[in-house]
Design a protein around this motif. Sequence first.
Motif, short mmCIF file in Angstrom:
data_model
loop_
_atom_site.label_atom_id
_atom_site.label_comp_id
_atom_site.label_asym_id
_atom_site.label_seq_id
_atom_site.Cartn_x
_atom_site.Cartn_y
_atom_site.Cartn_z
N PRO A 21 0.83 -1.21 0.00
CA PRO A 21 0.00 0.00 0.00
C PRO A 21 0.86 1.25 0.00
N PHE A 22 0.34 2.31 -0.59
CA PHE A 22 1.04 3.59 -0.59
C PHE A 22 0.91 4.22 0.80
N LEU A 23 2.01 4.71 1.33
CA LEU A 23 2.01 5.34 2.64
C LEU A 23 2.27 6.83 2.48
N PHE A 24 1.35 7.64 2.98
CA PHE A 24 1.45 9.09 2.85
C PHE A 24 2.39 9.67 3.88
N GLU A 25 3.20 10.61 3.44
CA GLU A 25 4.02 11.41 4.34
C GLU A 25 3.16 12.57 4.86
N PRO A 26 3.48 13.10 6.05
CA PRO A 26 2.68 14.21 6.60
C PRO A 26 2.52 15.38 5.64
N ALA A 27 3.58 15.75 4.93
CA ALA A 27 3.50 16.89 4.00
C ALA A 27 2.52 16.60 2.86
N GLN A 28 2.47 15.35 2.43
CA GLN A 28 1.55 14.98 1.36
C GLN A 28 0.10 15.04 1.84
N VAL A 29 -0.13 14.66 3.09
CA VAL A 29 -1.48 14.72 3.64
C VAL A 29 -1.91 16.18 3.81
N LEU A 86 2.04 12.39 -7.14
CA LEU A 86 2.82 11.46 -6.32
C LEU A 86 3.67 10.54 -7.20
N THR A 87 4.82 10.18 -6.71
CA THR A 87 5.69 9.22 -7.37
C THR A 87 5.56 7.88 -6.66
N LEU A 88 5.21 6.84 -7.42
CA LEU A 88 5.03 5.52 -6.82
C LEU A 88 6.35 4.76 -6.82
#
Length: 327
Positions: free
Chosen positions: A109-117, A243-245
Amino acid sequence: MTTLHSLLADAMEQFLAHHRALGKRFDTEAATLQLLDRYLLEQQVASLEAITPALLEAFLGSRPRASARSYNHLLNVLQRFFHWLERQALLCPSPLRTRPRHATSQLLPFLFEPAQVEQLMRLAADLPDARRTHRRGAAYRISFALMYSLGLRVGEVARLCRQDIDRERHCLIIRQTKFAKTRMVPVGPHLEAQLLQYLDADDGIGSASPTDPVISVSRDHRRPLSSHSISRAFQRVLPQLELTLPPGVAAPRLHCLRHSFAVGTLLRWYRSGVDPNVRLSGLSTFLGHVDPTSTAVYLTITDALLAEANTRFERFAAPALREVYRP
């Protein structure tokens, strides 16, 4: 639940009642058995002897399944049901002979960083109102915030009512969720302030009822926002994040916010010196799981987690290594 009509209808009802008496919702299993019930009627199956391995194989083949995992889930429900029939001496031996499909390695699964959220919530807040919506951006923003900050399921967010906000104890009451459990989820002061600010902005519309939804885009704030609407809004703003996967990682979906909460919590424990093994049962309860085994599915191993685990092991092993290599 839709009324069942096939010759296995009574057995299906008893099977579902048995598991629900144990505190399970079993909604997905009920839906699967409805499909089988309908298929038996379509095939005009009138006797237990007519329920053959070939018939069940044909039923499984009649259901379009995009992945081995989805197919195996359908098969697993049937296996549990027919195994139960065997134990009840209602159908012996079980006519189900089909074996699970081989599942290829699954993407992480993709995990979001705080800045992305933070960027995700800014984009959500900018969503414009439509002709029949009110404060649409604010509703989606607080929905994403609740999922990421508290690890809530999207259905739990959508079903929240005003009476579920306990302002004295600073928590949310999550009622009768996935495993037919009700739990209390503590809310930090920053998120609580955002949630109350979101609600207070609509208090001038009219008198609010305790059963009114927390998340709504209707002008009277009486109609709840559906899970599907929240998911569609997520997919609408997602491309703007650019986003870069990483290799081996699946495309982001709304549930990844819950994954990100679980992994982020584990990482914070490592960095603060907390033993995750001691706290894992607490995280399981927080997420609304029946046991830590379910929680383990969410704990994707990341580079940051590996680095923290290695650092902790090095501290643990250092005295022994010094003893071994002492001149």
